[in-house]
Motif scaffolding. Structure first.
Motif, PDB file in Angstrom:
ATOM      1  N   GLU A  67       0.808  -1.217   0.000  1.00  0.00           N
ATOM      2  CA  GLU A  67       0.000   0.000   0.000  1.00  0.00           C
ATOM      3  C   GLU A  67       0.843   1.270   0.000  1.00  0.00           C
ATOM      4  O   GLU A  67       0.316   2.359   0.188  1.00  0.00           O
ATOM      5  CB  GLU A  67      -0.925   0.002   1.218  1.00  0.00           C
ATOM      6  N   ALA A  70      -0.532   3.461  -2.528  1.00  0.00           N
ATOM      7  CA  ALA A  70      -1.971   3.716  -2.430  1.00  0.00           C
ATOM      8  C   ALA A  70      -2.197   4.994  -1.629  1.00  0.00           C
ATOM      9  O   ALA A  70      -1.739   5.122  -0.498  1.00  0.00           O
ATOM     10  CB  ALA A  70      -2.666   2.538  -1.750  1.00  0.00           C
ATOM     11  N   ALA A  73      -3.830   5.359   2.351  1.00  0.00           N
ATOM     12  CA  ALA A  73      -4.105   4.017   2.873  1.00  0.00           C
ATOM     13  C   ALA A  73      -4.108   3.996   4.398  1.00  0.00           C
ATOM     14  O   ALA A  73      -5.025   3.449   5.030  1.00  0.00           O
ATOM     15  CB  ALA A  73      -3.076   3.027   2.328  1.00  0.00           C
ATOM     16  N   ASP A 148       2.032   5.494   3.247  1.00  0.00           N
ATOM     17  CA  ASP A 148       1.944   6.127   1.929  1.00  0.00           C
ATOM     18  C   ASP A 148       2.211   7.624   2.029  1.00  0.00           C
ATOM     19  O   ASP A 148       2.071   8.237   3.097  1.00  0.00           O
ATOM     20  CB  ASP A 148       0.572   5.881   1.318  1.00  0.00           C
ATOM     21  N   ALA A 372      -8.378  -0.350  -4.670  1.00  0.00           N
ATOM     22  CA  ALA A 372      -7.932  -1.609  -4.066  1.00  0.00           C
ATOM     23  C   ALA A 372      -7.667  -2.657  -5.145  1.00  0.00           C
ATOM     24  O   ALA A 372      -6.695  -3.423  -5.062  1.00  0.00           O
ATOM     25  CB  ALA A 372      -8.978  -2.111  -3.077  1.00  0.00           C
ATOM     26  N   ALA A 375      -4.453  -1.713  -7.070  1.00  0.00           N
ATOM     27  CA  ALA A 375      -3.208  -1.932  -6.328  1.00  0.00           C
ATOM     28  C   ALA A 375      -2.636  -3.310  -6.628  1.00  0.00           C
ATOM     29  O   ALA A 375      -1.407  -3.487  -6.679  1.00  0.00           O
ATOM     30  CB  ALA A 375      -3.452  -1.772  -4.826  1.00  0.00           C
TER      31      ALA A 375
END
Length: 968
Positions: A67, A70, A73, A148, A372, A375
């Motif tokens: 993540e 992301a 996150a 992140d 999601a 990713a």
């Protein structure tokens, strides 16, 4: 007691002491740092359990390598229970409601401010502070080094705002592991008021106790050998003992002699060996959890491992018994990041890719958020799947809306690698990538956009991508690339097609022909900015103006051409007014049309605006009118919103820079500096550089201005470079370096000549060069320049340039004539918006009178100059006026540094709205300024008023209102 908590009394006490301080209202960042397996998570777990029993709200998040790319996150993990809980409706009010941009599955459309990241972060900060006001709150982040970037930025800001709140942030950090962003992570850790809590390795006695508990027959030598092999690391200790017990190895002295040091590589081999002893399928299930990352439902893992429900449940029990899996509720997870890393790293790249693809397919079937799904697609092999391309583009769009450009870029690049099967889809995806790169000032934007235009299968799509891309590149300061892209988009358009475009545009349909008209107008706008393409701009403009059915948007460019040619300001403003009446600046006008409309009005500073008109902007003005950079009001009301296609950071920076230029002309230097700095921090474009350098010179900060200008490397043929040369000339004059000032003026003159700009309110280099030549004893040369400037000023019919020219001419004549000229200049400028020029003329008049020994007469213009300069932040002029007053025998008051009189107009306006209960984002939206500008103004206002809270600010306003005074 588990090994991780043995011999931890000192660490537990230190952690509990800091948590007690948080409960008492001393918010802080608490850092627990150590190598993998040292027991950080166990230490935090013990503290969390005890903290919850004491009535502290605990929010937890586990950062994970998967993540790192992301957006938000960690933040979303922390607040997920709050967003789903019963308190949410009461918490999500005011600024905290902005957190929905981050927390909701469907992010809202782009905010008017355009800075989604700032909006989301502000909302999360308000939400966190609101939670702390209800009850002491602790936010715990495990493996924080993998946080992140967006969450990191938010945490850095948050930790600087919690010192007086019962709000703590606890970060467990694995030492020796590279963080997601080293700079941000260093800033975050630096916010901790105390040194990190570093769990120590277990000493030999503690290790010996654990060994004897699990291997009762082990002797002291064996315990010492285990301590040496594991270094006292609790996880490695447990892993080694599990291995010895599983392999039925006796704890003899001979075994002790053969024990080698254990580390991650040995953990990997022993995890694999342990899995090898379990029933078939256990290895696949464990690896499925490693690919899923963090904790996940067992049904997800069994689908990735391609197991039946009964088999998965049975194998999960075996994994728990082997100490590899944790959790028996709704979700499970591998027991330690070292275990997860061993399993994930042990897979071949192809196997990892297939498993990630399975996870993506599973999440998509369950309607998980596109981010999601994407990713996992990032870690899967391309397969030319249209569905994959669609989900990645959707995820990129949502990531951008949440303010996470890095994630959006990664998703778009992966979509193009798939690749799209349809040319139109590929063109759209590549165009989206190019626009995102341009918006955030990253390299490669022009090339991606050109490829997008070339790959588009229809003229309409080519024109649309070229139009959006040309605008984005121009805002990013990539003028050459913008011009080239616009030309490329026009290649399919013939004269008839462009003529049809105007008629179609007025009728309403948006098709290729209408887009081509907009595209050509954008090209002309970009071409005005470069000396080498000005001829093309004029040729295209004259061609379009020759068409009796031409669209009104060409009148905006005609107005700018009128300014360049130094025609009467009434003509320039008449053209601009006609353009507005024809709808040229409505809705999707584009940044270049907005830029030249605003520059035209700045140049025609005192031309009357049509009554009842307003600009379509964030402040809520009515549609269909001119921007008003010269109307009275506070910051944010000075220049109308540029009609840009989006409200992204580049557009906001561009607008802020233009506001700053207008504010400088009005003599509102403090406000100009705030807007210019906000623009420069977002994008180092030429406009932002000019605006900030100008403000720093007038703020009497020559060293900062010099550093800024020295670090700049502008293109020699750009319009902003000519402006920058004039700014540097004024700096050199302030530094008493007339030779260099003269050189800069000559360079500016050449640049303006190549750009075809004669307007003395735009190309005002002659006034500054006149001062340089007088200092160099070239009075004749100075007089010639002053006369030329005045002749041009007469042509445009504006008092600003004429007042400046009279002041320049006064330098070249005898004292008595100079006083008359300066008096004329001051009177001419007295009732105009050109307050900076007026203040300069007042100061020059007072100084001339003082030198003529008319000290009494000198005091009035000098006092007026000082008062105006102090009020607007013209510190260089204020310093000179104060010095002249002292020389004239006066005792000028010191500049107000506190109290209501010290507030600028912008500070008063922002403070008034804050006192009325408006949040910073609401103020920014209302005044159409950046939130950074609002924060700057409020910080200044609080300091000057010696206040600490908004409640105190509201009380001050209420008291003044009760006394019959209106402070703003």
């Amino acid at each position: 007691m588990p090994p991780e908590l043995l011999d931890r009394q000192r660490e537990i006490a230190a952690l509990e002491r800091q948590i007690r301080a948080v409960r008492a209202g001393s918010g802080r960042l608490i850092v627990v740092e150590g190598p993998a397996g040292i027991g950080k998570s166990s230490l935090l777990g013990a503290a969390v359990r005890k903290t919850r029993t004491a009535g502290v709200r605990v929010l937890r998040a586990w950062a994970a390598p998967l993540e790192r790319d992301a957006g938000w996150a960690v933040a979303r993990q922390l607040f997920r229970p709050i967003r789903a809980g019963p308190e949410w409706p009461e918490l999500a009010v005011g600024a905290a409601a902005l957190a929905v941009r981050v927390l909701d599955p469907e992010p809202p459309a782009r905010s008017q401010s355009g800075d989604a990241a700032h909006t989301g972060a502000h909302g999360l900060i308000s939400l966190a502070c609101g939670l702390a006001e209800r009850s002491p709150t602790l936010m715990v982040i495990d493996d924080a080094q993998w946080t992140d970037v967006r969450s990191l930025r938010w945490l850095v800001r948050l930790t600087h705002r919690i010192a007086h709140l019962p709000l703590g942030v606890v970060c467990a950090v694995r030492s020796g592991e590279a963080p997601t962003d080293t700079g941000l992570f260093t800033q975050l850790l630096a916010a901790a008021p105390e040194a990190p809590i570093r769990p120590r390795p277990l000493d030999a006695a503690a290790v010996g106790a654990v060994v004897r508990e699990r291997l009762p027959h082990a002797g002291p030598a064996f315990g010492a050998a285990v301590h040496a092999a594991t270094g006292g690391n609790p996880f490695l200790l447990g892993a080694l003992l599990d291995h010895l017990i599983g392999e039925r190895i006796e704890p003899t002295d001979e075994t002790a002699a053969s024990l080698a040091a254990i580390g991650p590589a040995q953990v990997t081999r022993r995890v694999q060996a342990r899995l090898g002893r379990l029933p078939a399928g256990a290895d696949a299930l464990a690896r499925a959890f490693a690919v899923l990352g963090g904790r996940a439902p067992l049904r997800h893992a069994r689908e990735v491992a391609e197991l039946g429900a009964a088999d998965a449940a049975r194998l999960a029990d075996h994994l728990r018994a082997a100490g590899l899996l944790d959790g028996d509720g709704a979700t499970c997870g591998l027991t330690h990041p070292l275990v997860a890393g061993a399993l994930y790293g042990g897979m071949a790249p192809g196997e990892r890719s297939l498993r990630h693809a399975r996870v993506a397919a599973l999440l998509r079937r369950e309607r998980a958020e596109p981010e999601a799904v994407a990713a996992h697609l990032l870690h899967s092999e391309p397969a030319a799947s249209p569905a994959t391309v669609a989900i990645l583009r959707d995820a990129a769009s949502r990531a951008e809306q949440r303010g996470e450009p890095a994630g959006a870029l990664a998703f778009l690049r992966r979509a193009l690698a798939e690749p799209p099967a349809d040319r139109a889809v590929e063109a759209e995806a590549r165009g989206e990538l190019g626009l995102l790169l341009a918006a955030h000032g990253q390299a490669g934007a022009g090339a991606e956009l050109e490829d997008a235009v070339r790959s588009a299968p229809t003229p309409a799509q080519r024109a649309r991508i070229a139009l959006a891309g040309g605008r984005a590149l121009a805002l990013a300061g990539q003028i050459d690339e913008s011009i080239q892209l616009c030309r490329l988009g026009l290649t399919d358009a013939g004269r008839q097609g462009r003529a049809d475009a105007d008629r179609l545009g007025r009728a309403g349909p948006v098709d290729a022909a209408w887009l081509l008209t907009r595209l050509e107008a954008e090209l002309v706008g970009a071409a005005w900015l470069r000396a080498s393409t000005v001829a093309e701009a004029r040729a295209r403009l004259h061609d379009r103006l020759a068409d009796p059915d031409g669209h009104a948007l060409w009148l905006v460019h005609a107005a700018w051409e009128s300014v360049c040619d130094a025609r009467p300001a009434t003509e320039s403003m008449g053209l601009l007014t006609a353009a507005v009446a024809g709808g040229a600046l409505a809705d999707d006008a584009g940044p270049m049309l907005g830029t030249f409309a605003t520059l035209t009005q700045i140049a025609c500073e005192d031309s009357p605006l049509p009554a009842g008109r307003g600009w379509v902007g964030a402040a809520g003005d009515s549609a269909g009118a001119l921007p008003a950079p010269w109307r009275a009001g506070s910051a944010g009301e000075s220049v109308g919103a540029l009609p840009a296609p989006g409200r992204g950071p580049a557009a906001r920076a561009h607008e802020s820079a233009l506001w700053a230029i207008a504010e400088s002309r009005r003599g509102r230097i403090t406000d100009a500096e705030a807007d210019a700095r906000s623009a420069f921090e977002r994008t180092s474009s030429g406009w932002a550089l000019v605006a900030l350098a100008d403000a720093l010179v007038e703020l009497d900060q020559p060293a900062d201005a010099d550093l800024l200008l020295t670090s700049a490397d502008p293109r020699p043929d750009l319009l902003t470079t000519a402006m920058l040369l004039e700014t540097r000339a004024r700096l050199r004059l302030a530094q008493h370096r007339p030779v260099e000032a003269h050189d800069d003026c000559l360079a500016a003159a050449l640049a303006w000549r190549r750009l075809g700009v004669e307007h003395p309110g735009v190309a005002g280099w002659r006034v500054d060069d006149c001062a340089a030549l007088v200092a160099l004893d070239d009075i004749g040369g100075a007089r010639k320049l002053a006369d030329e400037h005045l002749e041009l000023a007469e042509r445009v019919g504006l008092p600003g340039p004429r007042g400046a020219g009279l002041r320049a001419l006064a330098r070249t004549v005898d004292r008595s004539e100079a006083i008359d000229l300066l008096r004329q200049s001051a009177e001419l400028l007295a009732d105009t918006p050109a307050r900076l020029e007026h203040t300069r003329s007042l100061l020059a008049l007072g100084s001339a009178l003082r030198r003529a020994n008319c000290r009494a007469a000198a005091k009035e213009p000098l006092r007026m100059a000082l008062e105006t300069a102090d009020r607007g932040g013209m510190r260089m002029l204020a310093r000179r006026a104060r010095r002249e007053l002292y020389t004239a025998g006066a005792r000028p008051r010191r500049a107000a540094v506190s109290g209501w009189d010290s507030l600028t107009a912008a500070e008063r306006r922002v403070a008034e709205l804050a006192a009325a209960g408006w949040s910073n984002p609401q103020i920014a939206e209302r005044l159409f300024v950046t939130r950074r500008t609002v924060e700057t103004h409020l910080t200044h206002a609080f300091r000057k008023l010696r206040l600490g809270t908004r409640r105190e600010l509201a009380a001050c306003f209420a008291n003044r209102a009760a006394d019959g005074e209106r402070p703003a």
